[in-house]
Scaffold this motif. Structure first.
Motif, PDB file in Angstrom:
ATOM      1  N   ASP A  38       0.824  -1.200   0.000  1.00 13.63           N
ATOM      2  CA  ASP A  38       0.000   0.000   0.000  1.00 13.63           C
ATOM      3  C   ASP A  38       0.863   1.257   0.000  1.00 13.63           C
ATOM      4  O   ASP A  38       0.572   2.230  -0.684  1.00 13.63           O
ATOM      5  N   ASP A  72      -7.380   5.099  -7.607  1.00 13.16           N
ATOM      6  CA  ASP A  72      -8.699   4.921  -7.012  1.00 13.16           C
ATOM      7  C   ASP A  72      -9.025   3.446  -6.829  1.00 13.16           C
ATOM      8  O   ASP A  72      -9.671   3.051  -5.851  1.00 13.16           O
ATOM      9  N   SER A 109      -5.869   1.566  -4.385  1.00 15.63           N
ATOM     10  CA  SER A 109      -5.796   2.014  -2.992  1.00 15.63           C
ATOM     11  C   SER A 109      -6.975   1.513  -2.166  1.00 15.63           C
ATOM     12  O   SER A 109      -7.002   1.685  -0.948  1.00 15.63           O
ATOM     13  N   ASP A 110      -7.947   0.899  -2.820  1.00 13.27           N
ATOM     14  CA  ASP A 110      -9.127   0.368  -2.135  1.00 13.27           C
ATOM     15  C   ASP A 110      -9.018  -1.161  -2.115  1.00 13.27           C
ATOM     16  O   ASP A 110      -8.949  -1.804  -3.164  1.00 13.27           O
ATOM     17  N   ARG A 150     -11.043  -3.652  -1.491  1.00 14.82           N
ATOM     18  CA  ARG A 150     -12.067  -4.453  -2.159  1.00 14.82           C
ATOM     19  C   ARG A 150     -11.954  -4.331  -3.678  1.00 14.82           C
ATOM     20  O   ARG A 150     -12.024  -5.333  -4.395  1.00 14.82           O
ATOM     21  N   LYS A 151     -11.786  -3.107  -4.171  1.00 15.06           N
ATOM     22  CA  LYS A 151     -11.642  -2.922  -5.613  1.00 15.06           C
ATOM     23  C   LYS A 151     -10.381  -3.623  -6.118  1.00 15.06           C
ATOM     24  O   LYS A 151     -10.382  -4.259  -7.179  1.00 15.06           O
ATOM     25  N   TYR A 199     -18.068  -1.154 -11.195  1.00 12.41           N
ATOM     26  CA  TYR A 199     -17.255   0.014 -10.840  1.00 12.41           C
ATOM     27  C   TYR A 199     -17.224   1.002 -12.003  1.00 12.41           C
ATOM     28  O   TYR A 199     -17.036   0.620 -13.157  1.00 12.41           O
TER      29      TYR A 199
END
Length: 320
Positions: free
Chosen positions: A17, A53, A56-57, A59-60, A91
């Motif tokens: 991350d 976007d 950094s998420d 779940r995505k 998405y």
């Protein structure tokens, strides 16, 4: 986006991350349109915003790593899909890399640490004083029968459009039902406008949706403006001696129309007030116009020819 998010951020798939954040920070500052005027920098900046976007998420990122961009944007079965048939929501990037940029740095001026003599940046998708532009209108054909246009009707049309979510940044695809109240007498080409029912976005005014009336063909009548044309076949005998025509109207009445004139190839019978209603005044109607296709005999015997000659000769005597 049509590319690999990891390649966009110039990292490998094992990046942490912290590594993702570091890569975005470096590249976003490098390609920000206010600092980089080279061709393609704005497109690169948009790609960076979408890549960050997603990655950094958690779940995505998990969905993207397992199912790729197609699964991420198309939706995948949830873990309970065998019982519920549910799919994850598709998405859609909100399309505002400035928003992603500002959220990442947590500042209205992320360049403050290395201030230059350039003008201050404007965030939020639009520069100060710049107004939103409306997207071009969208045209769709609305096919209606002659009966629909004679009586008037109500038509419900389902559209799918992109709608901004409550956060003002992300969007999703939702269905909406638009109702067209068809007025009796509308003509081919009539336009019905639904203002601002197109795709929503953070930096645009949604387009208007315009439905254009297209009239379907009818098995009995042909429409000419407000008139209805009815064509029927008749024999030569009928053309010369008279007859009557039964016409069932679009509102279910049966008209019996006598024809006492001699019907020649260009003859027309006009029945006033039996055509289409006028949309601007429904108490008024166009005309019903009867035209005829005279069926001549293919051949005649000598005896029949002689009888016709005699009949025409007698008619000539009566005319003199």
């Amino acid at each position: 986006m049509g590319g690999d998010y990891y390649e966009t951020l110039e990292i490998n798939r094992s990046a942490t991350d912290a590594g993702i954040k570091q890569a975005f920070r470096r590249l976003a500052l490098k390609f920000h349109p206010s600092r980089n005027k080279e061709a393609g920098s704005a497109e690169k900046f948009l790609q960076l915003g979408e890549a960050y976007d997603v990655l950094s998420d958690l779940r995505k990122k998990a969905t993207y790593d397992k199912f790729g961009e197609e699964g991420l944007k198309g939706g995948i079965p949830t873990e309970f899909s065998s019982q519920t048939g549910a799919w994850s929501s598709a998405y859609v990037y909100h399309g505002n890399p400035e928003k992603t940029f500002r959220q990442f740095f947590g500042s209205d001026n992320p360049f403050a640490d290395f201030y230059t003599n350039e003008l201050p940046l404007q965030f939020g998708g639009l520069e100060a004083g710049v107004t939103k532009n409306q997207d071009p209108h969208i045209e769709r054909d609305l096919h209606l029968s002659l009966d629909d246009l004679f009586h008037g009707c109500s038509k419900k049309i389902k559209i799918s459009r992109r709608v901004m979510n409550q956060d003002g940044c992300t969007s999703s695809i939702k269905d909406k039902i638009l109702t067209v109240e068809v007025k009796a007498g509308w003509k081919e080409g009539t336009k019905i406008i639904f203002p601002k029912e197109g795709d929503q976005g953070p930096t645009n005014i949604p387009s208007d949706i315009v439905f254009i009336v297209r009239q379907k063909s009818h098995p009995v009548f042909v429409r000419q403006l407000n008139d209805l044309i009815y064509k029927t076949d008749i024999t030569l005998e009928m053309a010369l001696t008279g007859f009557s025509v039964d016409v069932e109207t679009l509102d279910g009445r049966l008209l019996n129309i006598p024809i006492n004139d001699i019907v020649h190839p260009t003859y027309k019978k006009v029945v006033t007030g039996e055509g289409m209603p006028l949309s601007q005044d429904l108490s008024q109607r166009g005309n019903l116009i009867l035209t005829f296709n005279i069926q001549f005999p293919v051949k005649l015997s000598a005896e029949r020819k002689q009888l016709i000659k005699q009949a025409l000769a007698n008619n000539k005597i009566l005319m003199t």
